[in-house]
Enzyme design. Structure first.
Site, mmCIF file in Angstrom:
data_model
loop_
_atom_site.group_PDB
_atom_site.id
_atom_site.type_symbol
_atom_site.label_atom_id
_atom_site.label_comp_id
_atom_site.label_asym_id
_atom_site.label_seq_id
_atom_site.Cartn_x
_atom_site.Cartn_y
_atom_site.Cartn_z
ATOM 1 N N TYR A 111 -17.065 16.150 -14.257
ATOM 2 C CA TYR A 111 -17.568 15.387 -14.434
ATOM 3 C C TYR A 111 -18.762 14.660 -12.820
ATOM 4 O O TYR A 111 -18.221 15.147 -12.189
ATOM 5 C CB TYR A 111 -16.694 13.872 -14.133
ATOM 6 C CG TYR A 111 -16.516 12.714 -14.174
ATOM 7 C CD1 TYR A 111 -17.266 11.969 -15.014
ATOM 8 C CD2 TYR A 111 -16.371 12.372 -13.115
ATOM 9 C CE1 TYR A 111 -17.077 10.480 -15.408
ATOM 10 C CE2 TYR A 111 -16.362 10.372 -12.921
ATOM 11 C CZ TYR A 111 -17.432 9.973 -14.019
ATOM 12 O OH TYR A 111 -17.647 8.947 -13.700
ATOM 13 N N ASP A 162 -8.399 18.802 -13.075
ATOM 14 C CA ASP A 162 -9.029 17.293 -14.167
ATOM 15 C C ASP A 162 -8.738 17.646 -15.512
ATOM 16 O O ASP A 162 -9.064 17.898 -16.156
ATOM 17 C CB ASP A 162 -10.162 17.249 -14.448
ATOM 18 C CG ASP A 162 -10.910 16.393 -14.669
ATOM 19 O OD1 ASP A 162 -9.876 15.243 -15.256
ATOM 20 O OD2 ASP A 162 -12.145 15.125 -14.019
ATOM 21 N N ARG A 183 0.489 -0.937 0.260
ATOM 22 C CA ARG A 183 0.313 0.412 0.085
ATOM 23 C C ARG A 183 0.925 1.133 0.156
ATOM 24 O O ARG A 183 0.590 2.072 -0.793
ATOM 25 C CB ARG A 183 -1.018 -0.134 1.440
ATOM 26 C CG ARG A 183 -1.881 1.146 1.610
ATOM 27 C CD ARG A 183 -2.691 1.376 1.699
ATOM 28 N NE ARG A 183 -2.711 0.612 3.521
ATOM 29 C CZ ARG A 183 -1.976 0.294 4.853
ATOM 30 N NH1 ARG A 183 -1.302 2.057 4.570
ATOM 31 N NH2 ARG A 183 -1.834 -0.415 5.688
ATOM 32 N N LYS A 212 -9.944 6.237 -18.756
ATOM 33 C CA LYS A 212 -10.702 7.004 -19.979
ATOM 34 C C LYS A 212 -9.233 6.759 -21.040
ATOM 35 O O LYS A 212 -8.762 5.974 -21.648
ATOM 36 C CB LYS A 212 -10.308 8.273 -19.933
ATOM 37 C CG LYS A 212 -11.515 8.743 -19.329
ATOM 38 C CD LYS A 212 -12.808 7.510 -19.113
ATOM 39 C CE LYS A 212 -13.750 7.353 -17.366
ATOM 40 N NZ LYS A 212 -14.014 8.767 -16.536
HETATM 41 C C1 LIG Z 1 -14.802 9.156 -15.245
HETATM 42 C C2 LIG Z 1 -13.929 10.082 -15.306
HETATM 43 C C3 LIG Z 1 -13.925 10.126 -13.788
HETATM 44 C C4 LIG Z 1 -13.686 9.433 -13.098
HETATM 45 O O1 LIG Z 1 -13.074 8.449 -12.991
HETATM 46 P P1 LIG Z 1 -13.114 6.536 -12.711
HETATM 47 O O2 LIG Z 1 -11.702 6.466 -12.764
HETATM 48 O O3 LIG Z 1 -14.231 6.551 -13.662
HETATM 49 O O4 LIG Z 1 -12.936 7.250 -11.149
HETATM 50 C C5 LIG Z 1 -13.526 11.758 -13.476
HETATM 51 N N1 LIG Z 1 -13.359 12.994 -14.595
HETATM 52 C C6 LIG Z 1 -13.799 12.514 -15.535
HETATM 53 C C7 LIG Z 1 -13.380 14.264 -16.517
HETATM 54 C C8 LIG Z 1 -13.690 11.594 -15.832
HETATM 55 O O5 LIG Z 1 -14.788 11.479 -17.290
#
Ligand SMILES: *Cc1c(COP(=O)(O)O)cnc(C)c1O
Length: 377
Positions: A98, A170, A46, A195
């Site tokens: 998101y 983000d 961890r 993604k």
């Molecule tokens: C999908 C997404 C998230 C969340 O991520 P996960 O891997 O699904 O937990 C956060 N920000 C954006 C812009 C996203 O597209």
């Protein structure tokens, strides 16, 4: 080192001991200590794992930071960042971020006394107006989802620096391949690596990178304390995906531009949202802060009924949430990713019932256009 080379030679290259050109998967939880308190850099997975560490070094390199951190999802990464704040702190947050980020802020961290105000961050005046004496950070995405609104990262950095706030970006939609928020003044950059970074719809992961070493220490403390770490095998899968990030991002973008131009030439499409189009309101800012416009595109087909018909007829666009993978995906935000937002609020921010969002994959773009053409007809 240029970015395409960094994707291959950044982070940790292969394995020193055996010469293996791929980082080994250290599927292990604990490590032998040579004497009490004397270990070789690893005590418990961890806290640190060599495979995860190779990935963490890679994201730090790609974002021009000093430290990187890998988590079991984008939301685990975001929740760890939000754990930097104390009861009584306030955040100014983008209003079309998101949905899961909105949910954790307004359904979890608000209960712990961390408040958020949601504003359109593409308008700096709205951001400034929302700042209060207890505000500690600005949290933003650019381009946003699903309207692809562009926020000026440099401008947000000026606003936060002047007031001693943290700027958190983000960067999921553009990835470090097209945009490096830390270089534009952000303090923390976060990714849903599920993604584009992973890119193959086979791993859920989150990544963080920072420049400031003290912030790196604070985040490592939180990562180890909260424990939402990415397992070794998933860390390896993610690095495997990231090696081809450049190839994929270039193809996603080239195809998306073709599709955007083609949609613009049609009379049966009302609005097209793509920052790469010259008449997109964020085109100028996007061009000044990013090297590309990405592979996400949304457009309005006029009504929820027509959107539903289009979604039921496409063959190569898979009806699914998520984005950024090799396969093209299609969705109706109002009924899927953004369904939890009340209808009147959706209308206010422009997420109409006829809005279709597509994530352009790496299929032949002619096939993608033909597919959309027959579905629209
Ligand atoms: C999908 C997404 C998230 C969340 O991520 P996960 O891997 O699904 O937990 C956060 N920000 C954006 C812009 C996203 O597209």
């Amino acid at each position: 080192m240029r970015i395409d080379t960094k994707l291959i030679h950044g982070g940790v290259f292969g394995d020193e001991r055996t010469g293996a050109v791929s980082v080994p998967i250290y599927q292990v939880s604990t490590y032998k200590q040579d004497a009490i308190g004397k270990h070789r850099g690893y005590e418990y997975s961890r806290t640190g794992n060599p495979t995860r560490e190779a990935l963490e070094k890679l994201i730090a390199d790609l974002e021009n930071g000093t430290r990187g951190f890998a988590f079991s999802s984008g939301m685990a990464a975001i929740s760890t960042i939000l754990s930097l704040f104390d009861q009584g702190d306030h955040l100014v947050v983008g209003d079309d971020i998101y949905g899961g980020t909105y949910r954790v802020m307004s359904g979890v961290f608000n209960r712990l006394g961390i408040q958020s105000t949601f504003v359109d961050t593409s308008d700096p005046e709205e951001v400034v107006a929302a700042i209060r004496p207890d505000t500690k950070a600005i949290y933003m995405e650019t381009p946003s989802n699903p309207l692809l609104k562009v926020t000026d990262i440099r401008k947000m950095s000026e606003i936060s620096r002047d007031r001693g706030l943290l700027l958190i970006v983000d960067n999921t939609f553009l990835t470090p391949y097209w945009q490096n928020p830390l270089d534009l003044g952000a303090d923390i950059v976060v990714h849903s690596a599920t993604k584009y970074l992973g890119g193959h719809s086979d791993v859920v992961a989150g990544l963080i990178a920072v420049k400031d070493e003290e912030m790196g220490e604070r985040l490592h403390f939180l990562q180890n304390s909260i424990g939402g770490v990415l397992p070794p095998h998933d860390s390896w899968l993610l690095m495997r995906g990231m090696k081809t990030l450049g190839l994929r991002m270039r193809q996603h973008e080239a195809s998306t531009r073709r599709l955007a131009d083609w949609l613009q030439s049609r009379s049966d499409i009302e609005t097209i949202h793509y920052p790469g189009l010259k008449d997109h309101p964020g085109h100028g800012v996007a061009s000044s802060q990013a090297r590309g416009y990405g592979g996400m595109l949304s457009f309005d087909v006029g009504s929820g009924k027509r959107a539903e018909t289009v979604l039921s007829r496409t063959r190569y666009f898979t009806l699914a949430e998520s984005l950024g993978a090799v396969e093209s995906l299609i969705s109706v935000p109002a009924r899927m990713t953004h369904a939890s937002i009340p209808p009147e609020r959706r209308r206010e921010i422009g997420i109409t019932d006829g809005l279709i969002r597509v994530s352009i994959g790496v299929e032949d773009v002619e096939d993608l256009m033909e597919d959309l053409e027959q579905a629209l007809r």
